[in-house]
Design a protein around this motif. Structure first.
Motif, PDB file in Angstrom:
ATOM      1  N   UNK A  30      44.437 -28.955 124.874  1.00  7.16           N
ATOM      2  CA  UNK A  30      44.469 -29.048 123.654  1.00  7.16           C
ATOM      3  C   UNK A  30      46.563 -29.320 123.499  1.00  7.16           C
ATOM      4  N   UNK A  31      47.211 -28.778 124.758  1.00  9.40           N
ATOM      5  CA  UNK A  31      48.368 -28.849 124.242  1.00  9.40           C
ATOM      6  C   UNK A  31      48.767 -29.923 125.785  1.00  9.40           C
ATOM      7  N   UNK A  32      48.810 -30.170 126.615  1.00  3.33           N
ATOM      8  CA  UNK A  32      49.080 -31.145 127.893  1.00  3.33           C
ATOM      9  C   UNK A  32      48.947 -32.584 127.330  1.00  3.33           C
ATOM     10  N   UNK A  73      49.675 -22.945 127.659  1.00  2.62           N
ATOM     11  CA  UNK A  73      49.927 -21.856 126.519  1.00  2.62           C
ATOM     12  C   UNK A  73      49.450 -21.361 125.725  1.00  2.62           C
ATOM     13  N   UNK A  74      49.786 -20.323 124.378  1.00  6.58           N
ATOM     14  CA  UNK A  74      49.287 -19.623 123.393  1.00  6.58           C
ATOM     15  C   UNK A  74      49.776 -20.038 122.271  1.00  6.58           C
ATOM     16  N   UNK A  75      48.217 -19.747 121.868  1.00  6.90           N
ATOM     17  CA  UNK A  75      48.681 -20.370 120.110  1.00  6.90           C
ATOM     18  C   UNK A  75      50.007 -19.081 120.000  1.00  6.90           C
ATOM     19  N   UNK A  94      49.972 -17.175 116.686  1.00  4.42           N
ATOM     20  CA  UNK A  94      49.798 -16.066 116.494  1.00  4.42           C
ATOM     21  C   UNK A  94      48.734 -15.327 117.566  1.00  4.42           C
ATOM     22  N   UNK A  95      48.481 -15.652 118.242  1.00  3.27           N
ATOM     23  CA  UNK A  95      47.824 -14.798 119.208  1.00  3.27           C
ATOM     24  C   UNK A  95      48.582 -13.890 120.566  1.00  3.27           C
ATOM     25  N   UNK A  96      50.006 -14.223 121.025  1.00  4.60           N
ATOM     26  CA  UNK A  96      51.217 -14.460 121.468  1.00  4.60           C
ATOM     27  C   UNK A  96      51.491 -13.434 121.055  1.00  4.60           C
ATOM     28  N   UNK A  97      52.007 -13.635 119.855  1.00  6.96           N
ATOM     29  CA  UNK A  97      52.531 -12.444 118.829  1.00  6.96           C
ATOM     30  C   UNK A  97      51.072 -10.943 118.795  1.00  6.96           C
ATOM     31  N   UNK A  98      50.392 -11.218 118.403  1.00  5.42           N
ATOM     32  CA  UNK A  98      48.904  -9.973 119.035  1.00  5.42           C
ATOM     33  C   UNK A  98      49.413  -9.444 120.192  1.00  5.42           C
ATOM     34  N   UNK A  99      49.572 -10.562 121.154  1.00  7.68           N
ATOM     35  CA  UNK A  99      49.144  -9.479 122.780  1.00  7.68           C
ATOM     36  C   UNK A  99      50.659  -9.081 122.338  1.00  7.68           C
TER      37      UNK A  99
END
Length: 363
Positions: free
Chosen positions: A91-93, A205-207, A209-214
């Motif tokens: 999805x990202x690359x 890479x991560x979305x 929202x999920x990166x902010x949760x981590x």
């Protein structure tokens, strides 16, 4: 602590045990694990019960407090390993669709051969015809941006270590052992192999929202429920008839196995390395001892040993203005030394911040 739990013998019984074990994992990976168990059982045409039994032992070991196996589950849930990693990379690359025909025509194409000018009327050979590769569907700029950032931020706790040299111009040789230039088709195959290995080691890479949760989980700013692992409920037991207290309930020693097999094979389930997998318990206080790698999951250990390590291996990709087209940011907190306590400051009296002793003047 390892608990001797009943092992299921049927598919539906095994399915219920897996779902029960999924309720004891850390809250971050619990929704992903529950959905994965349900999807795997629904997609099974011929149930592989042997693989499911191995997964059940793995979950029981992780829930007993095994740090590395619990971290592996969080790596799978966050897309650092496994199927979700390939989904995030796709999805990202993948290249964005071209806006029009002119933009599509200007895109560079990768091929396993470079078409040489045909100066004669002969038919081109098969090795001379250009063949498009799967690299045309991937955005190489994004791949190289994330790979370069991962090399600079590579930590020892990454699930996979990135190779230091990522530039294909420095990795791929130009001539063979006899000093001859490689054929264009062979160069194309080597280029595909290089990028395939690069993508295998790359952390997608991560979305946002999920990166902010981590980030909130690593810094301890998330909801308190995210740091509480539920305790195991009492194991159900079947009522048995009351026995005479004088009856010896000690299990019978199977001496035939010790005679026909090596001792290391018979007592392998009691070893400290796999005791959390087998669920064996020491009946003798002089037994092997506590299982290796098993700790109690306190909120502090869950934050520092699990969530923080997953966040350090998770980047986010944003568009940048300037020389670099993309900006890659990896998670992780800056480790600094804690300030000295009041009782320890007496050892540093008379010394400045550079370690130089301050001489006192006379008078």
């Amino acid at each position: 602590m390892s608990i001797r739990l009943p092992h299921p013998d049927s598919a539906i019984h095994l399915y219920r045990h897996l779902l029960r074990e999924a309720t004891y994992v850390p809250p971050y990976c619990r929704p992903w694990l529950t959905e994965r168990i349900k999807r795997r059982f629904r997609d099974w045409r011929r149930p592989n019960l042997h693989e499911a039994h191995q997964s059940l032992r793995f979950l029981r070991s992780a829930n007993s407090g095994h740090i590395n196996r619990t971290l592996h589950l969080c790596f799978l849930a966050s897309g650092r390993l496994g199927k979700r990693k390939r989904q995030l990379a796709t999805s990202f690359f993948k290249k964005d669709p071209a806006e029009d025909s002119d933009a599509l025509a200007k895109r560079p194409l990768f091929s396993t051969a470079t078409a040489a000018p045909n100066r004669s009327n002969r038919k081109p050979r098969p090795e001379e015809a250009p063949v498009l590769t799967w690299l045309n569907n991937w955005d190489i700029d994004k791949v190289m941006a994330v790979a370069g950032a991962q090399v600079r931020n590579s930590q020892t706790n990454f699930p996979k270590q990135m190779r230091k040299t990522i530039d294909p111009a420095r990795v791929l040789p130009k001539v063979n052992a006899w000093g001859q230039v490689f054929k264009p088709r062979l160069v194309g195959r080597k280029l595909q192999k290089h990028y395939a290995k690069l993508l295998a080691d790359l952390m997608p890479p991560m979305p946002q929202g999920e990166w902010d949760l981590l980030q909130d989980l690593s810094l301890g700013q998330a909801e308190p429920e995210m740091f509480n692992v539920p305790t195991r409920r009492t194991v159900a037991t079947t009522p048995v008839a009351t026995q005479d207290s004088s009856t010896d309930t000690t299990p019978e020693w199977n001496w035939e196995e010790y005679v026909t097999k090596p001792v290391r094979t018979v007592e392998r389930s009691n070893s400290r390395a796999i005791k959390s997998l087998s669920g064996a318990c020491d009946s003798d206080p002089r037994g092997q001892g506590r299982p290796i790698g098993v700790k109690s999951f306190s909120p502090r250990r869950l934050r520092r040993s699990i969530y923080n390590r997953v966040w350090e291996a998770s980047p986010i990709l944003t568009y940048a203005k300037g020389k670099e087209k993309f900006k890659v940011t990896f998670g992780g907190t800056r480790r600094e030394l804690s300030p000295a306590t009041t009782s320890d400051l007496q050892f540093f009296s008379g010394v400045d911040t550079k370690g130089t002793v301050a001489h006192k003047g006379n008078g």
